[in-house]
Write a protein that holds these residues in place. Structure first.
Motif, PDB file in Angstrom:
ATOM      1  N   MET A   1       5.866  -7.482  -5.953  1.00  0.00           N
ATOM      2  CA  MET A   1       5.055  -8.392  -5.144  1.00  0.00           C
ATOM      3  C   MET A   1       3.993  -7.595  -4.376  1.00  0.00           C
ATOM      4  O   MET A   1       4.323  -6.617  -3.713  1.00  0.00           O
ATOM      5  N   ASN A   2       2.734  -8.015  -4.482  1.00  0.00           N
ATOM      6  CA  ASN A   2       1.699  -7.313  -3.733  1.00  0.00           C
ATOM      7  C   ASN A   2       1.548  -7.900  -2.328  1.00  0.00           C
ATOM      8  O   ASN A   2       2.205  -8.897  -1.979  1.00  0.00           O
ATOM      9  N   VAL A   3       0.688  -7.298  -1.535  1.00  0.00           N
ATOM     10  CA  VAL A   3       0.548  -7.695  -0.132  1.00  0.00           C
ATOM     11  C   VAL A   3       0.108  -9.145  -0.006  1.00  0.00           C
ATOM     12  O   VAL A   3       0.669  -9.911   0.788  1.00  0.00           O
ATOM     13  N   ARG A   4      -0.878  -9.539  -0.769  1.00  0.00           N
ATOM     14  CA  ARG A   4      -1.369 -10.917  -0.645  1.00  0.00           C
ATOM     15  C   ARG A   4      -0.306 -11.930  -1.035  1.00  0.00           C
ATOM     16  O   ARG A   4      -0.149 -12.973  -0.382  1.00  0.00           O
ATOM     17  N   GLU A   5       0.435 -11.650  -2.083  1.00  0.00           N
ATOM     18  CA  GLU A   5       1.510 -12.554  -2.484  1.00  0.00           C
ATOM     19  C   GLU A   5       2.539 -12.690  -1.373  1.00  0.00           C
ATOM     20  O   GLU A   5       3.039 -13.791  -1.092  1.00  0.00           O
ATOM     21  N   ASN A  48       1.137   2.188   1.662  1.00  0.00           N
ATOM     22  CA  ASN A  48      -0.247   2.625   1.543  1.00  0.00           C
ATOM     23  C   ASN A  48      -1.151   1.502   2.037  1.00  0.00           C
ATOM     24  O   ASN A  48      -0.672   0.427   2.399  1.00  0.00           O
ATOM     25  N   ASN A  49      -2.436   1.747   2.055  1.00  0.00           N
ATOM     26  CA  ASN A  49      -3.395   0.723   2.489  1.00  0.00           C
ATOM     27  C   ASN A  49      -4.315   0.313   1.342  1.00  0.00           C
ATOM     28  O   ASN A  49      -5.470  -0.052   1.544  1.00  0.00           O
ATOM     29  N   ASP A  50      -3.783   0.368   0.149  1.00  0.00           N
ATOM     30  CA  ASP A  50      -4.546   0.054  -1.049  1.00  0.00           C
ATOM     31  C   ASP A  50      -4.468  -1.442  -1.350  1.00  0.00           C
ATOM     32  O   ASP A  50      -3.847  -1.880  -2.324  1.00  0.00           O
ATOM     33  N   PHE A  51      -5.073  -2.243  -0.474  1.00  0.00           N
ATOM     34  CA  PHE A  51      -5.108  -3.687  -0.680  1.00  0.00           C
ATOM     35  C   PHE A  51      -6.400  -4.239  -0.074  1.00  0.00           C
ATOM     36  O   PHE A  51      -7.132  -3.530   0.611  1.00  0.00           O
ATOM     37  N   SER A  52      -6.642  -5.499  -0.310  1.00  0.00           N
ATOM     38  CA  SER A  52      -7.929  -6.115   0.021  1.00  0.00           C
ATOM     39  C   SER A  52      -8.160  -6.268   1.529  1.00  0.00           C
ATOM     40  O   SER A  52      -7.229  -6.210   2.333  1.00  0.00           O
ATOM     41  N   TRP A  53      -9.422  -6.502   1.883  1.00  0.00           N
ATOM     42  CA  TRP A  53      -9.831  -6.801   3.261  1.00  0.00           C
ATOM     43  C   TRP A  53     -10.298  -8.249   3.387  1.00  0.00           C
ATOM     44  O   TRP A  53     -10.936  -8.621   4.371  1.00  0.00           O
ATOM     45  N   ASP A  54     -10.009  -9.096   2.435  1.00  0.00           N
ATOM     46  CA  ASP A  54     -10.642 -10.420   2.365  1.00  0.00           C
ATOM     47  C   ASP A  54     -10.160 -11.396   3.425  1.00  0.00           C
ATOM     48  O   ASP A  54     -10.953 -12.156   3.979  1.00  0.00           O
ATOM     49  N   TYR A  55      -8.871 -11.400   3.705  1.00  0.00           N
ATOM     50  CA  TYR A  55      -8.309 -12.362   4.654  1.00  0.00           C
ATOM     51  C   TYR A  55      -8.100 -11.732   6.036  1.00  0.00           C
ATOM     52  O   TYR A  55      -7.917 -10.509   6.155  1.00  0.00           O
ATOM     53  N   TYR A  56      -8.121 -12.601   7.042  1.00  0.00           N
ATOM     54  CA  TYR A  56      -7.850 -12.183   8.429  1.00  0.00           C
ATOM     55  C   TYR A  56      -6.577 -11.355   8.506  1.00  0.00           C
ATOM     56  O   TYR A  56      -6.533 -10.290   9.131  1.00  0.00           O
ATOM     57  N   GLU A  57      -5.521 -11.822   7.870  1.00  0.00           N
ATOM     58  CA  GLU A  57      -4.236 -11.126   7.927  1.00  0.00           C
ATOM     59  C   GLU A  57      -4.293  -9.777   7.226  1.00  0.00           C
ATOM     60  O   GLU A  57      -3.616  -8.829   7.632  1.00  0.00           O
ATOM     61  N   GLU A  58      -5.076  -9.667   6.182  1.00  0.00           N
ATOM     62  CA  GLU A  58      -5.205  -8.390   5.477  1.00  0.00           C
ATOM     63  C   GLU A  58      -5.912  -7.357   6.349  1.00  0.00           C
ATOM     64  O   GLU A  58      -5.511  -6.192   6.397  1.00  0.00           O
ATOM     65  N   VAL A  59      -6.956  -7.796   7.037  1.00  0.00           N
ATOM     66  CA  VAL A  59      -7.634  -6.880   7.956  1.00  0.00           C
ATOM     67  C   VAL A  59      -6.658  -6.418   9.035  1.00  0.00           C
ATOM     68  O   VAL A  59      -6.585  -5.228   9.377  1.00  0.00           O
ATOM     69  N   MET A  60      -5.880  -7.366   9.576  1.00  0.00           N
ATOM     70  CA  MET A  60      -4.883  -7.025  10.596  1.00  0.00           C
ATOM     71  C   MET A  60      -3.901  -5.978  10.053  1.00  0.00           C
ATOM     72  O   MET A  60      -3.567  -5.010  10.754  1.00  0.00           O
TER      73      MET A  60
END
Length: 219
Positions: A1-5, A48-60
């Motif tokens: 499962m990735n971060v966004r999922e 790691n921090n290898d995931f998207s910056w697209d959503y508010y929660e992802e930036v957080m």
């Protein structure tokens, strides 16, 4: 499962709607709706921090990674160089700032780093400075530096002025004799002055007599 999922698995649509009202400058389409305690839990588990910056929660989560991951000081600063310009709302700024406890072991060095943003023309870079100073530099060693910076803020940005007032209220609770003259002598901009008075008057740490006196000092 990735971060966004994982984020969408923890989505709470009622909380999303609530959060969207609190952060009106962020499109609701960019908010998934994950509560902060759950975000912190995810942040502490990141490898790691290898995931998207697209959503508010992802930036957080990028900010939480900087605070929680096992990194050395220079690695954290390098990641902050990427993260700070991405801040576009008060919630990401404030929640991440209180998570950067590594600063406590490196105060002098981090203050040198922070100076690069102190005179930025970007709203949330300045707010980042103010909230960091409030959280980590309102002690005996750095109080005068912090208040000297706060009293000289003159900004057109609401979220900068509100952060400055919040920080001055926190400073007032610790060193009233140093902060009261800034109010009595009209040192602050009118916006920050009145916001500071309101913040202090709302504080449970201030006696009623002082609150009544401060009311007379509004501009």
């Amino acid at each position: 499962m990735n971060v966004r999922e994982e984020l969408f698995l923890k989505q709470d649509l009622k909380y999303k709607n609530f959060q969207s009202r609190l952060i009106p400058n962020i499109s609701s389409d960019k908010i998934i709706g994950v509560r902060i305690p759950q975000l912190r839990k995810i942040g502490k588990s990141l490898k790691n921090n290898d995931f998207s910056w697209d959503y508010y929660e992802e930036v957080m989560l990028h900010g939480f990674y900087i605070g929680y991951a096992k990194l050395d000081f220079e690695q954290r600063l390098a990641l902050l160089d990427e993260f700070v310009p991405q801040i576009d709302n008060w919630a990401v700024c404030d929640c991440v700032c209180v998570s950067l406890n590594f600063v406590c072991l490196n105060k002098a060095a981090f203050l040198d780093y922070l100076k690069k943003y102190m005179y930025s023309d970007r709203e949330y870079e300045i707010r980042f400075v103010v909230v960091m100073l409030m959280n980590y530099y309102l002690d005996d060693a750095y109080f005068d530096f912090t208040v000297d910076y706060l009293k000289n803020i003159s900004s057109e940005y609401y979220y900068v002025n509100m952060a400055a007032a919040w920080a001055l209220c926190a400073a007032f609770a610790k060193f009233r004799d140093k902060v009261m003259p800034l109010i009595e002598n009209n040192i602050l901009t009118k916006e920050i002055h009145n916001m500071t008075v309101s913040k202090i008057r709302d504080s449970f740490k201030v006696d009623n007599e002082t609150k009544q006196y401060l009311k007379t000092l509004r501009r």
